[in-house]
Design a protein around this motif. Structure first.
Motif, mmCIF file in Angstrom:
data_model
loop_
_atom_site.group_PDB
_atom_site.id
_atom_site.type_symbol
_atom_site.label_atom_id
_atom_site.label_comp_id
_atom_site.label_asym_id
_atom_site.label_seq_id
_atom_site.Cartn_x
_atom_site.Cartn_y
_atom_site.Cartn_z
ATOM 1 N N GLY A 197 28.584 -16.378 55.785
ATOM 2 C CA GLY A 197 29.604 -16.980 56.635
ATOM 3 C C GLY A 197 29.694 -16.400 58.021
ATOM 4 N N GLN A 198 28.831 -15.443 58.343
ATOM 5 C CA GLN A 198 28.869 -14.807 59.660
ATOM 6 C C GLN A 198 27.530 -14.919 60.364
ATOM 7 O OE1 GLN A 198 30.490 -10.860 59.614
ATOM 8 N NE2 GLN A 198 32.079 -11.368 58.128
ATOM 9 N N GLY A 199 27.528 -14.606 61.650
ATOM 10 C CA GLY A 199 26.282 -14.539 62.383
ATOM 11 C C GLY A 199 25.576 -13.225 62.117
ATOM 12 N N PRO A 200 24.294 -13.143 62.422
ATOM 13 C CA PRO A 200 23.555 -11.887 62.218
ATOM 14 C C PRO A 200 24.109 -10.761 63.083
ATOM 15 C CG PRO A 200 22.057 -13.748 62.539
ATOM 16 C CD PRO A 200 23.428 -14.231 62.899
ATOM 17 N N TYR A 258 13.257 -6.095 65.381
ATOM 18 C CA TYR A 258 14.685 -5.960 65.117
ATOM 19 C C TYR A 258 14.960 -6.172 63.627
ATOM 20 C CZ TYR A 258 14.578 -7.774 69.993
ATOM 21 O OH TYR A 258 14.289 -8.027 71.319
ATOM 22 N N TYR A 291 18.338 -7.303 61.377
ATOM 23 C CA TYR A 291 19.699 -7.809 61.435
ATOM 24 C C TYR A 291 20.248 -7.925 60.018
ATOM 25 C CZ TYR A 291 19.023 -9.324 66.300
ATOM 26 O OH TYR A 291 18.794 -9.358 67.658
ATOM 27 N N GLY A 318 15.437 -18.180 58.779
ATOM 28 C CA GLY A 318 15.983 -17.410 59.884
ATOM 29 C C GLY A 318 16.365 -18.325 61.037
ATOM 30 N N GLN A 329 23.023 -10.223 57.927
ATOM 31 C CA GLN A 329 23.847 -11.420 58.009
ATOM 32 C C GLN A 329 24.655 -11.575 56.726
ATOM 33 O OE1 GLN A 329 21.816 -15.192 58.647
ATOM 34 N NE2 GLN A 329 23.627 -16.076 59.606
ATOM 35 N N GLY A 355 18.392 -20.711 53.934
ATOM 36 C CA GLY A 355 17.208 -20.022 53.450
ATOM 37 C C GLY A 355 16.183 -19.689 54.528
ATOM 38 N N PHE A 360 25.467 -12.066 68.159
ATOM 39 C CA PHE A 360 25.706 -13.443 67.756
ATOM 40 C C PHE A 360 27.191 -13.710 67.545
ATOM 41 C CE2 PHE A 360 21.578 -15.313 66.755
ATOM 42 C CZ PHE A 360 20.752 -14.204 66.656
ATOM 43 N N GLY A 361 27.563 -15.004 67.754
ATOM 44 C CA GLY A 361 28.849 -15.462 67.277
ATOM 45 C C GLY A 361 28.763 -15.729 65.779
ATOM 46 N N LYS A 362 29.901 -16.140 65.177
ATOM 47 C CA LYS A 362 29.897 -16.419 63.749
ATOM 48 C C LYS A 362 29.275 -17.758 63.422
ATOM 49 C CE LYS A 362 33.778 -13.542 62.338
ATOM 50 N NZ LYS A 362 35.063 -13.493 61.580
ATOM 51 N N ARG A 391 11.823 -11.923 48.989
ATOM 52 C CA ARG A 391 12.768 -12.949 49.427
ATOM 53 C C ARG A 391 14.145 -12.716 48.825
ATOM 54 N NH1 ARG A 391 11.761 -17.905 51.301
ATOM 55 N NH2 ARG A 391 13.984 -17.751 51.801
ATOM 56 N N LEU A 401 17.554 -9.879 57.936
ATOM 57 C CA LEU A 401 16.597 -10.621 58.756
ATOM 58 C C LEU A 401 15.803 -9.668 59.644
ATOM 59 C CD1 LEU A 401 19.053 -13.399 59.910
ATOM 60 C CD2 LEU A 401 17.066 -13.809 58.468
ATOM 61 N N PHE A 429 12.392 -15.061 64.106
ATOM 62 C CA PHE A 429 12.960 -14.501 62.893
ATOM 63 C C PHE A 429 12.124 -14.838 61.671
ATOM 64 C CE2 PHE A 429 17.194 -12.885 64.000
ATOM 65 C CZ PHE A 429 17.321 -13.366 65.292
ATOM 66 N N GLY A 430 12.115 -13.909 60.716
ATOM 67 C CA GLY A 430 11.577 -14.183 59.399
ATOM 68 C C GLY A 430 12.585 -14.942 58.555
ATOM 69 N N GLN A 431 12.197 -15.247 57.308
ATOM 70 C CA GLN A 431 13.081 -16.001 56.419
ATOM 71 C C GLN A 431 14.188 -15.134 55.827
ATOM 72 O OE1 GLN A 431 9.887 -17.701 53.873
ATOM 73 N NE2 GLN A 431 10.772 -19.673 54.403
ATOM 74 N N ALA A 438 13.313 -14.394 70.479
ATOM 75 C CA ALA A 438 13.152 -13.616 69.257
ATOM 76 C C ALA A 438 12.773 -14.569 68.134
ATOM 77 C CB ALA A 438 14.443 -12.877 68.916
ATOM 78 N N HIS A 483 29.194 -24.260 61.312
ATOM 79 C CA HIS A 483 28.484 -24.891 60.204
ATOM 80 C C HIS A 483 28.632 -26.405 60.361
ATOM 81 C CE1 HIS A 483 27.945 -21.205 57.736
ATOM 82 N NE2 HIS A 483 28.964 -20.801 58.455
ATOM 83 N N TYR A 519 20.872 -20.914 68.879
ATOM 84 C CA TYR A 519 19.942 -20.952 67.763
ATOM 85 C C TYR A 519 20.470 -21.920 66.704
ATOM 86 C CZ TYR A 519 17.554 -16.662 69.337
ATOM 87 O OH TYR A 519 16.820 -15.739 70.041
ATOM 88 N N LEU A 523 24.298 -21.184 66.155
ATOM 89 C CA LEU A 523 24.713 -19.859 66.600
ATOM 90 C C LEU A 523 24.483 -19.702 68.092
ATOM 91 C CD1 LEU A 523 22.839 -18.015 63.746
ATOM 92 C CD2 LEU A 523 25.308 -17.871 64.034
ATOM 93 N N LEU A 571 23.037 -6.975 64.627
ATOM 94 C CA LEU A 571 21.897 -6.097 64.868
ATOM 95 C C LEU A 571 22.128 -4.739 64.207
ATOM 96 C CD1 LEU A 571 19.197 -5.580 66.374
ATOM 97 C CD2 LEU A 571 20.574 -4.678 68.255
#
Lengths: 115, 111
Positions: free
Chosen positions: A40-43, A33, A35, B42, A37, B40, B101-103, A9, A91, A106-108, A104, B106, B35, B88, A45
């Motif tokens: 402050g940003q999106g994931p 996949y 990713y 996904g 991250q 913590g 993805f976009g940013k 983790r 991710l 996603f894991g933690q 899709a 929040h 999404y 997102l 790929l």
């Protein structure tokens, strides 16, 4: 149904060290996949596998990042050597193959800090 | 690269208020997904929109896909603290189906 499992983790390493992350996708999901991250940003790929073959790795920094998916199930992502800018959450996600709008899962994630 | 611009970047409102967040691009999407990501965890899929002008509702959340399929919005009615998170939007890639993805927005809902 078990979700996507990732480990560890959290990981803290010094720059120039190497690190590996592990992912176990949802049973029966052919697509996997990775990713990245950044805070402050999106994931973003990094790489997509279809079974054990690479479909898209166009955004993977191949000089330091590598990934494999042996036997089309589990996958590992490795960074060697790590840089400060690699600090991020990594991710893993999986999905069924075929449907264009497949969900899709996603894991933690693994939070990597490079110091 | 077909970028997704999300606005606002940050939003903090009181419980019970309504809000709308946006996802825009200069390119046409074949489909768009929303999404939600909690700290913590996904991202978790909320909805997929495919048809221009499409409106989908998920309890207090209303998703709209623009007629020209270049933009989308998410409206939350009577926001609750449990709605707090990173929202997102994402689209499928050109060749393979990895998501772009976009940013994100929040969102904080204060009790």
């Amino acid at each position: 149904e078990a979700g996507v499992a990732q480990s560890p983790r959290y990981k803290i390493i010094e720059k120039r060290q190497s690190v590996a992350f592990w992912c176990n996708p949802i049973s029966g999901h052919a697509t996997l996949y990775w990713y990245q991250q950044i805070l402050g940003q999106g994931p973003k790929l990094l790489i997509q596998f279809q079974n054990n073959g690479v479909v898209d790795d166009s955004q993977l920094p191949k000089d330091r990042f590598s990934a494999e998916r042996l036997k089309g199930v589990d996958s590992t992502l490795k960074i060697q050597p790590a840089k400060l800018e690699d600090s991020a959450v990594y991710l893993c996600a999986s999905s069924l193959w075929g449907a264009r709008n497949t969900e899709a899962f996603f894991g933690q994630g693994t939070r990597l800090t490079v110091v | 690269t077909q970028l997704l611009e999300q606005s606002p970047q940050f939003l903090s409102i009181q419980e019970g208020e309504n809000l709308t967040v946006y996802c825009n691009s200069s390119s046409v999407f074949s489909s768009l997904q929303w999404y939600r990501q909690e700290p913590g965890e996904g991202p978790v899929l909320l909805v997929t929109v495919v048809t221009g002008g499409e409106v989908k509702k998920l309890k207090r959340l209303t998703f709209q896909f623009g007629d020209a399929r270049k933009d989308s919005s998410l409206h939350i009615t009577a926001a609750q603290p449990g709605d707090t998170g990173l929202y997102l939007c994402a689209r499928k890639g050109g060749g393979a189906d990895g998501l772009t993805f976009g940013k994100g927005t929040h969102l904080i809902i204060q009790p």
